[in-house]
Design a protein around this motif. Structure first.
Motif, short mmCIF file in Angstrom:
data_model
loop_
_atom_site.label_atom_id
_atom_site.label_comp_id
_atom_site.label_asym_id
_atom_site.label_seq_id
_atom_site.Cartn_x
_atom_site.Cartn_y
_atom_site.Cartn_z
N GLY A 68 0.84 -1.19 0.00
CA GLY A 68 0.00 0.00 0.00
C GLY A 68 0.87 1.24 0.00
O GLY A 68 1.76 1.40 -0.84
N ASP A 69 0.63 2.13 0.96
CA ASP A 69 1.44 3.34 1.08
C ASP A 69 2.52 3.21 2.15
O ASP A 69 3.20 4.18 2.47
CB ASP A 69 0.53 4.54 1.42
CG ASP A 69 -0.41 4.87 0.28
OD1 ASP A 69 -0.01 4.66 -0.88
OD2 ASP A 69 -1.53 5.32 0.56
N ARG A 70 2.68 2.01 2.72
CA ARG A 70 3.62 1.82 3.83
C ARG A 70 4.95 1.27 3.33
O ARG A 70 5.02 0.17 2.77
CB ARG A 70 3.04 0.86 4.87
CG ARG A 70 1.89 1.44 5.65
CD ARG A 70 1.23 0.37 6.50
NE ARG A 70 2.12 -0.16 7.54
CZ ARG A 70 2.32 0.43 8.70
NH1 ARG A 70 1.72 1.57 9.00
NH2 ARG A 70 3.11 -0.12 9.60
N LEU A 71 6.00 2.06 3.51
CA LEU A 71 7.34 1.57 3.20
C LEU A 71 7.72 0.48 4.20
O LEU A 71 7.37 0.54 5.39
CB LEU A 71 8.36 2.70 3.29
CG LEU A 71 8.33 3.79 2.22
CD1 LEU A 71 9.47 4.76 2.44
CD2 LEU A 71 8.39 3.20 0.83
N ARG A 72 8.42 -0.53 3.72
CA ARG A 72 8.92 -1.60 4.58
C ARG A 72 10.41 -1.74 4.33
O ARG A 72 10.85 -1.83 3.19
CB ARG A 72 8.21 -2.92 4.28
CG ARG A 72 6.72 -2.88 4.57
CD ARG A 72 5.99 -4.04 3.91
NE ARG A 72 6.14 -5.29 4.64
CZ ARG A 72 6.73 -6.38 4.17
NH1 ARG A 72 7.28 -6.36 2.96
NH2 ARG A 72 6.79 -7.48 4.89
N GLY A 125 23.60 -9.34 12.57
CA GLY A 125 23.18 -10.72 12.39
C GLY A 125 21.75 -11.00 12.79
O GLY A 125 21.32 -12.16 12.76
N ARG A 126 20.98 -9.95 13.14
CA ARG A 126 19.59 -10.16 13.55
C ARG A 126 18.67 -9.25 12.73
O ARG A 126 18.20 -8.21 13.22
CB ARG A 126 19.42 -9.88 15.05
CG ARG A 126 20.27 -10.77 15.94
CD ARG A 126 19.71 -10.85 17.35
NE ARG A 126 19.53 -9.56 17.96
CZ ARG A 126 20.47 -8.89 18.64
NH1 ARG A 126 21.67 -9.44 18.77
NH2 ARG A 126 20.22 -7.72 19.18
N PRO A 127 18.41 -9.62 11.48
CA PRO A 127 17.55 -8.79 10.63
C PRO A 127 16.09 -8.87 11.04
O PRO A 127 15.61 -9.90 11.53
CB PRO A 127 17.76 -9.39 9.24
CG PRO A 127 18.14 -10.81 9.49
CD PRO A 127 18.93 -10.80 10.77
N THR A 128 15.39 -7.78 10.88
CA THR A 128 13.96 -7.73 11.13
C THR A 128 13.35 -6.72 10.17
O THR A 128 14.05 -6.13 9.35
CB THR A 128 13.67 -7.35 12.59
OG1 THR A 128 12.26 -7.48 12.86
CG2 THR A 128 14.09 -5.91 12.89
N ARG A 129 12.04 -6.53 10.25
CA ARG A 129 11.37 -5.57 9.37
C ARG A 129 10.97 -4.33 10.14
O ARG A 129 10.56 -4.40 11.29
CB ARG A 129 10.12 -6.19 8.74
CG ARG A 129 10.40 -7.29 7.74
CD ARG A 129 9.12 -7.80 7.13
NE ARG A 129 9.33 -9.05 6.41
CZ ARG A 129 9.39 -10.24 6.99
NH1 ARG A 129 9.25 -10.34 8.30
NH2 ARG A 129 9.60 -11.32 6.28
N LEU A 130 11.03 -3.21 9.46
CA LEU A 130 10.53 -1.95 9.99
C LEU A 130 9.47 -1.46 9.01
O LEU A 130 9.77 -1.19 7.84
CB LEU A 130 11.66 -0.93 10.11
CG LEU A 130 11.26 0.47 10.55
CD1 LEU A 130 10.70 0.45 11.98
CD2 LEU A 130 12.46 1.42 10.47
N GLU A 131 8.24 -1.35 9.47
CA GLU A 131 7.14 -0.97 8.60
C GLU A 131 6.65 0.45 8.92
O GLU A 131 6.49 0.80 10.08
CB GLU A 131 5.97 -1.95 8.73
CG GLU A 131 6.33 -3.36 8.31
CD GLU A 131 5.10 -4.21 8.06
OE1 GLU A 131 4.01 -3.64 7.84
OE2 GLU A 131 5.22 -5.44 8.09
N GLY A 132 6.45 1.22 7.88
CA GLY A 132 5.88 2.55 8.03
C GLY A 132 6.64 3.47 8.96
O GLY A 132 6.03 4.11 9.83
#
Length: 371
Positions: free
Chosen positions: A329-333, A341-348
């Motif tokens: 949608g309009d939310r950057l991720r 060594g610990r990747p995760t997601r940052l949303e909006g």
């Protein structure tokens, strides 16, 4: 000749990545990876790889497989609908069937293109990838992500199509320009940040040796990076979740490439992208200042840029990021790190944090674009 075999995938989608030296001294190594029953092979290559393409074609002919050589533009200019359409026309004119195959010989743009053409011809034919740049060996040729560019962005049209084999002959890197080798090391370092800290240690211990195409340190770095990608791809073939970690630094990096008209090397843009997203992670409580500094130090030691000094405005870059494949949608991720060594997601993330992160990579900027 010494070779390390790294398996990717499971079941019918499984294939091997061969890493070593002198592998292409016997060009039949590629022919042997073709599935049984192949009677024709399209060898896609840029002009600088014409001699190698002919050798691979001759080996195929000696094995009873008719080889059709197809030269394409070098670099990102190969990844267009027009070039792909030309290859589709060639396949049709030469009578390629579903039991025939494609071989991609060249850098990441050529392996992306060859894979996409193989994925779309008759809804999928076999492809063998022969990457000839470091970037292609550790990234583009492995994992089955294929695609072409449009005016709106990079790799927006594509398909998942695993190769039947990949041949990485490190000897071809000895003629690679140093700037191109460094750009490939950006993708290697990315694997260090998201999964294998030993990669970072090997680079930090001796950056010059890490960038020596004839050295054993580079071979270990390549093998480690390919293993990281192989493990992630095997766990998430279609990028439904885990595989997004391999896009670390790519959201901003791809935006830079697009805004700059693909005049930046991919690895240079990703290097700046990793610093941008590290700054974003620090501002949102995920990463320490020391870890951000380590990003800059490791990349700088390899001669890679850590700041954006290009012609694009923040508004243009922000618009380009909005077209990123991870956007919903309009939310950057973004892929960020909760520590190394610990990747995760940052949303909006907040626009203020995005702008501050951009200011951090813009303020440090050296003069001019990368080499």
């Amino acid at each position: 000749m010494s070779v390390t075999t790294i398996g990717v995938g499971t079941g019918a989608a499984a294939y091997d990545v061969l890493v070593g030296r002198g592998l292409l001294g016997d060009p039949s190594v590629v022919t042997r990876l073709l599935p049984a029953g192949v009677s024709r092979v399209l060898v896609v290559h840029p002009e600088p790889m014409a001699a190698l393409a002919r050798r691979l074609g001759d080996a195929a002919e000696q094995a009873g497989v008719r080889a059709v050589l197809a030269a394409v533009p070098d670099a990102e200019s190969a990844k267009t609908a027009e070039v792909a359409a030309g290859l589709w026309a060639r396949l049709g004119q030469e009578g390629f069937t579903r039991t025939d195959a494609v071989v991609g010989v060249g850098g990441g743009t050529v392996t992306d293109l060859a894979g996409f053409v193989a994925a779309t011809w008759l809804r999928g034919v076999a492809v063998v990838q022969v990457p000839t740049t470091l970037l292609a060996m550790v990234d583009a040729a492995v994992g089955g992500k294929t695609g072409i560019n449009t005016a709106e962005g990079k790799n927006l049209v594509g398909a998942f199509h695993e190769p039947v084999g990949v041949v990485c002959d490190l000897d071809v890197l000895t003629t690679l320009p140093p700037a191109d080798l460094a750009a490939g090391l950006a993708e290697v370092v990315k694997c260090g940040f998201v999964a294998d800290a030993e990669i970072l240690r090997l680079v930090e211990q001796d950056p010059a040796d890490a960038a020596d195409p004839a050295g054993e340190r580079l071979r270990e770095l390549v093998e480690r990076a390919v293993r990281v990608k192989a493990e992630v791809v095997t766990a998430d073939l279609l990028e439904s979740s885990l595989r997004e970690v391999l896009n670390y630094g790519h959201t901003f990096g791809h935006a830079v490439e697009q805004v700059e008209g693909y005049t930046w090397r991919h690895g240079e843009a990703v290097a700046v992208g990793m610093v941008f997203v590290a700054e974003l992670a620090r501002r949102t409580g995920h990463l320490s200042e020391a870890d951000v500094a380590r990003h800059r130090a490791v990349l700088t030691s390899l001669g890679l840029p850590t700041a954006y000094a290009g012609r694009g405005s923040w508004e243009a870059l922000r618009t380009a990021m909005g077209r990123d494949k991870k956007t919903r949608g309009d939310r950057l991720r973004f892929v960020v790190l909760d520590g190394l060594g610990r990747p995760t997601r940052l949303e909006g993330p907040a626009e203020a944090d995005l702008e501050a992160s951009y200011a951090a990579v813009r303020a440090e900027s050296p003069a001019g674009r990368p080499r």
